[in-house]
Design an enzyme around this catalytic site. Sequence first.
Site, short mmCIF file in Angstrom:
data_model
loop_
_atom_site.label_atom_id
_atom_site.label_comp_id
_atom_site.label_asym_id
_atom_site.label_seq_id
_atom_site.Cartn_x
_atom_site.Cartn_y
_atom_site.Cartn_z
N TYR A 12 33.61 29.83 45.74
CA TYR A 12 32.44 29.63 44.88
C TYR A 12 32.84 29.15 43.47
O TYR A 12 32.48 28.05 43.04
CB TYR A 12 31.67 30.96 44.83
CG TYR A 12 30.47 31.00 43.92
CD1 TYR A 12 29.55 29.96 43.87
CD2 TYR A 12 30.23 32.13 43.13
CE1 TYR A 12 28.44 30.04 43.05
CE2 TYR A 12 29.12 32.22 42.32
CZ TYR A 12 28.23 31.17 42.27
OH TYR A 12 27.13 31.26 41.46
N LEU A 34 40.83 29.49 53.76
CA LEU A 34 39.51 29.43 54.39
C LEU A 34 39.01 30.80 54.85
O LEU A 34 38.13 30.89 55.68
CB LEU A 34 39.50 28.44 55.57
CG LEU A 34 39.87 26.99 55.23
CD1 LEU A 34 40.05 26.16 56.50
CD2 LEU A 34 38.78 26.35 54.37
N SER A 37 35.64 30.59 52.97
CA SER A 37 35.11 29.29 52.54
C SER A 37 35.23 28.29 53.69
O SER A 37 35.80 28.60 54.73
CB SER A 37 35.88 28.78 51.32
OG SER A 37 37.26 28.80 51.58
N LYS A 86 36.87 39.74 47.49
CA LYS A 86 36.03 40.16 46.35
C LYS A 86 34.84 41.06 46.71
O LYS A 86 34.01 41.33 45.84
CB LYS A 86 35.50 38.92 45.63
CG LYS A 86 34.57 38.08 46.49
CD LYS A 86 33.70 37.13 45.69
CE LYS A 86 32.80 36.33 46.57
NZ LYS A 86 31.89 35.45 45.88
N SER A 126 37.54 40.51 35.87
CA SER A 126 36.13 40.84 36.09
C SER A 126 35.66 41.87 35.08
O SER A 126 36.43 42.74 34.64
CB SER A 126 36.01 41.42 37.51
OG SER A 126 34.74 41.98 37.71
N TYR A 151 38.68 47.17 45.16
CA TYR A 151 38.57 45.80 44.63
C TYR A 151 38.74 45.81 43.11
O TYR A 151 39.55 45.08 42.55
CB TYR A 151 37.22 45.15 45.00
CG TYR A 151 36.96 43.92 44.16
CD1 TYR A 151 37.68 42.75 44.39
CD2 TYR A 151 36.08 43.93 43.08
CE1 TYR A 151 37.50 41.63 43.58
CE2 TYR A 151 35.89 42.83 42.27
CZ TYR A 151 36.61 41.68 42.53
OH TYR A 151 36.45 40.58 41.73
N LYS A 155 41.84 44.27 40.23
CA LYS A 155 41.71 43.48 38.99
C LYS A 155 42.41 44.21 37.84
O LYS A 155 43.08 43.59 37.02
CB LYS A 155 40.24 43.21 38.66
CG LYS A 155 39.55 42.31 39.68
CD LYS A 155 40.19 40.93 39.75
CE LYS A 155 39.64 40.07 40.85
NZ LYS A 155 40.41 38.85 41.10
N ARG A 296 22.28 52.04 43.90
CA ARG A 296 23.45 51.77 44.75
C ARG A 296 24.66 52.49 44.15
O ARG A 296 24.87 52.42 42.94
CB ARG A 296 23.68 50.26 44.80
CG ARG A 296 24.79 49.81 45.71
CD ARG A 296 24.82 48.29 45.84
NE ARG A 296 25.16 47.61 44.59
CZ ARG A 296 25.26 46.29 44.45
NH1 ARG A 296 25.04 45.49 45.51
NH2 ARG A 296 25.57 45.75 43.30
#
Length: 340
Positions: A12, A34, A37, A86, A126, A151, A155, A296
């Site tokens: 993205y 891939l 993606s 991610k 992030s 995740y 980072k 959430r």
Amino acid sequence: MKKILVTGGLGYIGSHTTVELQKEGYEVVIADNLSNSRLEVLDGIEAITGQRPNFEKLDISLRGDVHQLLEKHPEIQGVIHFAAFKAVGESVEKPLSYYRNNLDSLIYLLEEMIARELDHFIFSSSCTVYGEADEMPITEQAPIKPAESPYGNTKQIGEEILKDASKNGKIQVIALRYFNPVGAHPSSEIGELPLGVPQNLVPFVTQTVAGVRPELKVFGNDYPTRDGTAIRDYIHVVDLARAHVAALNRLINERNESPMEIFNLGTGKGSTVLEVIQAFEKVTGKSVPYSFAPRRDGDVTEAWADTSLASSVLGWHSELTLEDAMRDAWNWERKVREIE
Ligand code: NAD
Ligand code: WQD
């Protein structure tokens, strides 16, 4: 032409950044396995810029693949490292897979770069590193809070690795802490392609309006905010992509003031979930079916960026609006679903 390696360049943010790099006269080599993606993204990039990037189907979490890649392209002058897993929820289910993919890739890239005296490195970090920040807007000095997910931890650890690895000056790093990237290229040639059920708000909205999902659940309407829903800083992906070019130019022109610099990338403006829905409805004329659901797990109440450092140092600021992003996200969804 300066050659730049973009890992995860079919994804993205990487695909939009590739377009902006090409527009600025850079030649791009994309390395992507891939895993999240599609190869057709290359066609989309070419349709926008008229240039097809070099493409290497490789796994950056394998040392041999990274070695082979840099051997094959010795002219590479900088690396923008997007390749990572991610999905926050998935990282709780498969923590080791996240640590391996996101951290092995980082370490192998750095080792292979340092061995070649290739020293310009841009890292996708992030806003998740700030957790529930004590003050808004969030500056780069805000404390790093314990990660809510494997995740998020990749980072934080990634930034720590970069801080230590850059101390001796053998690698020059800019870490960019993205707030919430949204939207798509205005041409509708590239955009976000979530696999399965989207976890993020905007692709969930566009898929709901496209009829793929029955309704959006708005997670929590009891937050202490102006309308009870959580606040985020939604930044158009094209603006975000342009910031990478500014960061790369800074490294290549040796204007960085320390071996590791960190910048927030956001708009500086927070929007509630309901404001996102309203912006979408305003620009598309479509109504978004939604209902309220409990909060959430792991979500923070609010997070928006102080962007003054990126503005004064990188000379970059966001230009596109939330409405632009909603229009472009919807046009992209329409194109993907072949909706008139
Ligand atoms: P994405 O999944 O669309 O793109 C990542 C790309 O990397 C994909 O094309 C995937 O196939 C590739 N990839 C993953 N592991 C690989 C590996 N081992 N070898 C080669 N290719 C690999 O994600 P994105 O939204 O474009 O995010 C890019 C980066 O920005 C990631 O590091 C992500 O953690 C970070 N980030 C994203 C967001 C967001 O909300 N999208 C926010 C903050 C930070
Ligand atoms: C935005 C808002 C949700 C979906 C995530 C990662 C973060 C970073 C960016 C990578 C929140 C609400 C969402 C839905 C909803 N990624 N929402 N219904 O959680 O801010 O950040 O992406 O680094 O690490 O955690 O983004 O788009 O998931 O959510 O009400 O179906 O929309 O509760 O308030 P988030 P998001």
